[in-house]
Enzyme design. Sequence first.
Site, PDB file in Angstrom:
ATOM      1  CG  PHE B 123      18.169  26.854  85.651  1.00  0.00           C
ATOM      2  CD1 PHE B 123      19.356  26.562  86.323  1.00  0.00           C
ATOM      3  CD2 PHE B 123      17.884  28.182  85.356  1.00  0.00           C
ATOM      4  CE1 PHE B 123      20.235  27.584  86.701  1.00  0.00           C
ATOM      5  CE2 PHE B 123      18.762  29.208  85.730  1.00  0.00           C
ATOM      6  CZ  PHE B 123      19.943  28.893  86.401  1.00  0.00           C
ATOM      7  N   GLY B 131      13.365  38.767  87.070  1.00  0.00           N
ATOM      8  CA  GLY B 131      13.813  38.207  85.805  1.00  0.00           C
ATOM      9  C   GLY B 131      15.295  38.464  85.669  1.00  0.00           C
ATOM     10  CG  PHE B 156       8.390  33.214  82.229  1.00  0.00           C
ATOM     11  CD1 PHE B 156       7.027  33.032  82.027  1.00  0.00           C
ATOM     12  CD2 PHE B 156       8.916  34.502  82.162  1.00  0.00           C
ATOM     13  CE1 PHE B 156       6.181  34.126  81.778  1.00  0.00           C
ATOM     14  CE2 PHE B 156       8.086  35.596  81.910  1.00  0.00           C
ATOM     15  CZ  PHE B 156       6.719  35.413  81.719  1.00  0.00           C
ATOM     16  CD  GLN B 336       9.687  41.363  53.115  1.00  0.00           C
ATOM     17  OE1 GLN B 336       9.163  41.230  54.216  1.00  0.00           O
ATOM     18  NE2 GLN B 336       9.189  42.131  52.182  1.00  0.00           N
ATOM     19  CD  GLU B 363      19.519  29.202  78.839  1.00  0.00           C
ATOM     20  OE1 GLU B 363      20.758  29.160  78.954  1.00  0.00           O
ATOM     21  OE2 GLU B 363      18.811  28.236  78.499  1.00  0.00           O
ATOM     22  CB  SER B 366      19.970  41.173  73.089  1.00  0.00           C
ATOM     23  OG  SER B 366      19.702  40.046  72.289  1.00  0.00           O
ATOM     24  CD  GLU B 367      17.907  44.335  75.392  1.00  0.00           C
ATOM     25  OE1 GLU B 367      17.493  43.255  75.847  1.00  0.00           O
ATOM     26  OE2 GLU B 367      17.696  44.687  74.217  1.00  0.00           O
TER      27      GLU B 367
END
Lengths: 255, 379
Positions: B123, B131, B156, B336, B363, B366-367
């Site tokens: 794709f 972007g 990318f 951790q 894809e 988060s924003e």
Amino acid sequence: MPRIITCYKWVKDEADIKVDTSSRQLTLDRVGYKISDYDRNAIEEAVRMQEQHGGSVIAVTVGPPSAKQSLKDALSRGPEEAYFINDPSFAELEPAQTAAILAAVIKGRLEYDLIICGEGSSDLYAQQVGPRLAELLGIPCATYVNKLALEGTRINVERKLDDGIEKISLPLPALVTVLPDINTPRLPGLKQVLAAGKKPVHNIGLKDLGLTCEVTLNTTGILAATMERRRLRFGAGNEDIRKVVDALLKEGVIA
Amino acid sequence: MDFRLTEEQELLRNSVREFTQQYLEPIAGEIDEEGRYPAEVVAKLAEMDWMGIPYPQEYGGAGADYLSYCIVVEELSRACASTGIILSVHTSLASWPIFQFGTEEQKKKYLVPLCKGEKIGSFCLTEPGAGTDAAAGTTTAVLDGDEYVLNGTKHFITNGPVAGIYIVFAMTDKSKGAKGMSAFIVPREAPGLKVGKHENKMGIRASQTAEIILKDCRIPKENLLGQEGQGYRIAMQTLDGGRIGVAAQALGIAQAALDESVKYSKERVQFGKPISANQAIQWMIANMATDIAAARFLTYYAAWCKDQGLPYSKEAAMAKLFAAETASRHTSKAVQIHGGYGYIKGYKVERLMRDAKITEIYEGTSEVQRMVIAGNLLR
């Protein structure tokens, strides 16, 4: 072209069994079920033989009604139909009872040339159902089979025994119980999984068989075996051997 | 309401688990280290009918649902997140727009080999300067007789070096902005298509990412997907579905972090007892498991909405947002729990932590997911 019956048992998946360390009780409330490991080899061998020689493969299982969830799993592995012999009283059958039920269903209902069973079940591993079923049907039987080849009206098998390999030939119809190294069961593809639900399943109840089945096997209790680790560490030098021996004496492992 | 998977979905999950144990777990660390594309595993995915799970059998697919596809991506990613995204891009981003917007001829010619796994899909939307602002793309497509001529550089691009079929977005009318974008099906053998620079990534290193350079790349006119000017809409709708796949991938990564943490904390002894006896560790594991359960419900719900023909854009964004942040946060916690060992190559959690980060980025970052969710709520 061989008509093949393959028998399987729906068992608890031992990987899901948890042990309460203080009481040694088994926690079974989140346990899953699976087709008994060697029975997967039996189904695979039946399907391979059909791919090679044609014929048919029928899967047969005996169990409580909840074993219904095994059917799509079994059918996704290649058999074209299944016989599901079920009754609530079938939850804790003894091998002799399972064999008698299988024999009652197979006699008169199913035509076959070869019956393939797993060598033993993942839960009890009594190794009895196969040979008992052969006896009840009056057909020859070979156990510990790790190689199988059809030749005309006979089947040539290799039996893997403690002290060597035994090669024998049996006239058909016959029954064999197979070991896990006979094959690597394939993983069913998604189309096979989706098609499994469309294959015919014949439900047979206790009433249809004219049998009664009394529970004779009573489980009075199960406790987990425990292994307590001492976490002792020893060096690898000659002088350390004495320390190992002393520790074993102290623990009462050797006297 | 029914929280149970169907018998078929359960059987599928079991097969994927066995598959990953057999074929993927043993090599996942190694292909990450080498950045090697697991061609041999991808070929097996096709044998298992997993390359076209939610598409009808007449197009070579398995004819199952989107939830089944999510289960496969989740379980593959639990072993190897690279393989998870190879399948997800192939299925959601390359095959779906052809299935949804393609003509019958396009489906026969391009969807069938994708579903059968004979060709890998890719794709091509992102560009160096475009972007999140995808409509700022500068790749152009000009109709010249019976052919479109494409010029520009996409970057990318997941599966770029291994794909046989590319969905390429290009401007057919730059003056119209987003409404001037169109989608095209570009076969690998199209003259003028070249694979450029391969990216050396932080995580998901076994999935191949590269530039796709289109220089006077000529494709037949009939390879236009949908109508001229529909490209942006096709891209956004495709990404809605893709996000469910990425959510499933993130979910698999997070589940693997939990699996490893439970195992390690019970084995690792400090101060004479396993570290799992410490409340600090117990709370980390409890939080991890709770967030993973929530992520799983969001992801499966988004897939279910898609299967039911309900709107799923907001649901997919929520699933991806939450699953990705769950994966990032808890793979870090898993490292951790593993202490110094978790920071060393060869321990699975080290790879999981690197693999998780990308799920918050590609894809739609988060924003962007928050923008999509808020946009749905506030319009």
